[in-house]
Design a protein around this motif. Sequence first.
Motif, PDB file in Angstrom:
ATOM      1  N   ARG A 138     -15.405 -23.891  19.354  1.00 23.68           N
ATOM      2  CA  ARG A 138     -14.066 -23.815  18.811  1.00 23.68           C
ATOM      3  C   ARG A 138     -13.864 -24.689  17.584  1.00 23.68           C
ATOM      4  O   ARG A 138     -12.740 -24.860  17.123  1.00 23.68           O
ATOM      5  CB  ARG A 138     -13.041 -24.201  19.885  1.00 23.68           C
ATOM      6  N   ARG A 169      -6.658 -17.613  16.085  1.00 26.99           N
ATOM      7  CA  ARG A 169      -7.452 -18.752  15.608  1.00 26.99           C
ATOM      8  C   ARG A 169      -6.712 -19.472  14.490  1.00 26.99           C
ATOM      9  O   ARG A 169      -6.683 -20.705  14.437  1.00 26.99           O
ATOM     10  CB  ARG A 169      -8.820 -18.262  15.124  1.00 26.99           C
ATOM     11  N   GLU A 170      -6.096 -18.679  13.640  1.00 25.80           N
ATOM     12  CA  GLU A 170      -5.371 -19.294  12.534  1.00 25.80           C
ATOM     13  C   GLU A 170      -4.137 -20.046  13.034  1.00 25.80           C
ATOM     14  O   GLU A 170      -3.874 -21.177  12.631  1.00 25.80           O
ATOM     15  CB  GLU A 170      -4.965 -18.220  11.519  1.00 25.80           C
ATOM     16  N   GLU A 197     -11.653 -13.133  22.747  1.00 22.94           N
ATOM     17  CA  GLU A 197     -13.014 -13.339  22.256  1.00 22.94           C
ATOM     18  C   GLU A 197     -14.005 -12.598  23.156  1.00 22.94           C
ATOM     19  O   GLU A 197     -14.917 -11.936  22.668  1.00 22.94           O
ATOM     20  CB  GLU A 197     -13.346 -14.836  22.218  1.00 22.94           C
ATOM     21  N   SER A 215      -3.825 -20.150  23.721  1.00 26.50           N
ATOM     22  CA  SER A 215      -5.195 -20.622  23.851  1.00 26.50           C
ATOM     23  C   SER A 215      -5.966 -19.747  24.849  1.00 26.50           C
ATOM     24  O   SER A 215      -7.121 -19.396  24.625  1.00 26.50           O
ATOM     25  CB  SER A 215      -5.141 -22.075  24.315  1.00 26.50           C
ATOM     26  N   LEU A 266      -6.629 -16.265  23.482  1.00 28.13           N
ATOM     27  CA  LEU A 266      -7.749 -16.315  22.549  1.00 28.13           C
ATOM     28  C   LEU A 266      -9.081 -16.251  23.290  1.00 28.13           C
ATOM     29  O   LEU A 266      -9.970 -15.479  22.928  1.00 28.13           O
ATOM     30  CB  LEU A 266      -7.674 -17.592  21.700  1.00 28.13           C
ATOM     31  N   LEU A 276      -7.728 -23.197  14.256  1.00 33.47           N
ATOM     32  CA  LEU A 276      -9.137 -23.306  14.636  1.00 33.47           C
ATOM     33  C   LEU A 276     -10.104 -22.713  13.615  1.00 33.47           C
ATOM     34  O   LEU A 276     -11.279 -22.555  13.899  1.00 33.47           O
ATOM     35  CB  LEU A 276      -9.361 -22.640  15.998  1.00 33.47           C
ATOM     36  N   GLN A 277      -9.598 -22.370  12.406  1.00 34.81           N
ATOM     37  CA  GLN A 277     -10.539 -21.878  11.405  1.00 34.81           C
ATOM     38  C   GLN A 277     -11.308 -23.043  10.789  1.00 34.81           C
ATOM     39  O   GLN A 277     -12.385 -22.884  10.270  1.00 34.81           O
ATOM     40  CB  GLN A 277      -9.849 -21.105  10.269  1.00 34.81           C
ATOM     41  N   THR A 317      -7.562 -11.794  17.476  1.00 29.00           N
ATOM     42  CA  THR A 317      -8.402 -12.981  17.654  1.00 29.00           C
ATOM     43  C   THR A 317      -8.312 -13.881  16.415  1.00 29.00           C
ATOM     44  O   THR A 317      -8.085 -15.091  16.516  1.00 29.00           O
ATOM     45  CB  THR A 317      -9.866 -12.563  17.881  1.00 29.00           C
ATOM     46  N   GLU A 376      -6.999 -27.717  21.905  1.00 26.65           N
ATOM     47  CA  GLU A 376      -6.427 -26.688  21.041  1.00 26.65           C
ATOM     48  C   GLU A 376      -4.931 -26.907  20.864  1.00 26.65           C
ATOM     49  O   GLU A 376      -4.379 -26.605  19.804  1.00 26.65           O
ATOM     50  CB  GLU A 376      -6.733 -25.309  21.607  1.00 26.65           C
TER      51      GLU A 376
END
Lengths: 214, 214
Positions: B105, B73-74, B20, B13, B16, B78-79, B69, A197
Amino acid sequence: MKRIADSTVRRLSMYLRYLEDLDTRGQQTASSDELAHLCGTTPAQVRKDLSFFGSFGKRGLGYPVHELTAHLREILGLQREWKVLIIGAGKIGAALANYRGFRQRGFTVAGVYDNDPHKVGQPWGEAIVRPMDALEADLNRDDAPIAVLAIPAEGAQAVVDRLVKAGVRAILNFAPTQITVPPHVNLKSVNMAMELEGLSFALTNPGYLDEGAA
Amino acid sequence: MKRIADSTVRRLSMYLRYLEDLDTRGQQTASSDELAHLCGTTPAQVRKDLSFFGSFGKRGLGYPVHELTAHLREILGLQREWKVLIIGAGKIGAALANYRGFRQRGFTVAGVYDNDPHKVGQPWGEAIVRPMDALEADLNRDDAPIAVLAIPAEGAQAVVDRLVKAGVRAILNFAPTQITVPPHVNLKSVNMAMELEGLSFALTNPGYLDEGAA
DNA sequence: CCCTGCTTGTGAACAATTTCACAAGCTCTA
DNA sequence: TAGAGCTTGTGAAATTGTTCACAAGCAGGG
């Protein structure tokens, strides 16, 4: 009586690796400049790191490779043998046990533990996989001070608690979860997902810029 | 336009991961205090980390779990889906590919490469091991931006040079050696031996004290 | 609507780590 | 023995990262 930074210890470890190389090749001395180039750091950093532990170099000459190797091994506590328990007979544990630098540096696998009845009893390298329930009894007998945690996140903390209660004093955690231990226990965590990541972040935000969200 | 520390990204990280969790459990909001406890850091640290990227929380309430979240991710990029090349069809590569968080992920294995003729052509997870020589040709076709280097130290730099020349822009290195890449390429190294040696040091020098060598 | 209780966002203080810069010291040569 | 050429060891400066402390702001109750 001085605190040594984690980053310093990691660099010492790297110096040692390259000094061993140089030693095998018969090189007598190495300057901080040479070591720095090999390890991807700066000469000043090398000198400062080493100076925390003594004066190992000769001005005008550099550091005696063989001697410094020995000093670093002693500083890092690598003259002795460390017994290592591998918790979780999966791919990560196997990768570690297979890794030849592992044994070269004095780490020997004292036992492999798993919950999976299919794995228990199977040969695994030179060991035989033992049931997790045997942990406590085995520990009293063998007294292995380092444990490598290579199991899923679920239940990792529970296993750690058992290890700590049984006297383990250092844990290398590969489970992707936050682990807590009492202050007298040393814990290091390696999290592969986190590293990936980090790369994703770097690729997404070139140059680590703040994109100014709102 | 602000540099983000590596440690900050690692914590993001981790936030996140736990957000989640909370989200799946249906929790609506989380305070910096709660997140800090879950992740083993401090509330101030959590707030500072997040504040680099915007104001996601509501004073008096905390952070909206689901929204944050998505934001994280953005931020971490990670999108989208990241294609990952695994170089070296050994235990480490297998551990990574097996790891379920990997796919969750958005990281998918685009190919596995090895030099060993016994491994080439064998099925490996959902992929088939390809010869290292095919790297360049495949890369032009697939354009995978992340490579995981899971091969021995010898020859690692040579493989990296090939990867870089072929357009790879991020490398996660598990080879226990120093790798150099041009500045536009992102490199992270994980070195298991180094981590174990860190534990050895901590056990040998309790409290990280300088033993005052001479 | 105002007051109380709580939590964020953030500049400023602090702490840790890295880099700089240079005196001290070793080796070799003449 | 003196001088040239290197390289270490190390305080001090600079940089980087973390913690503090508090004003600003939201929600809920009276």
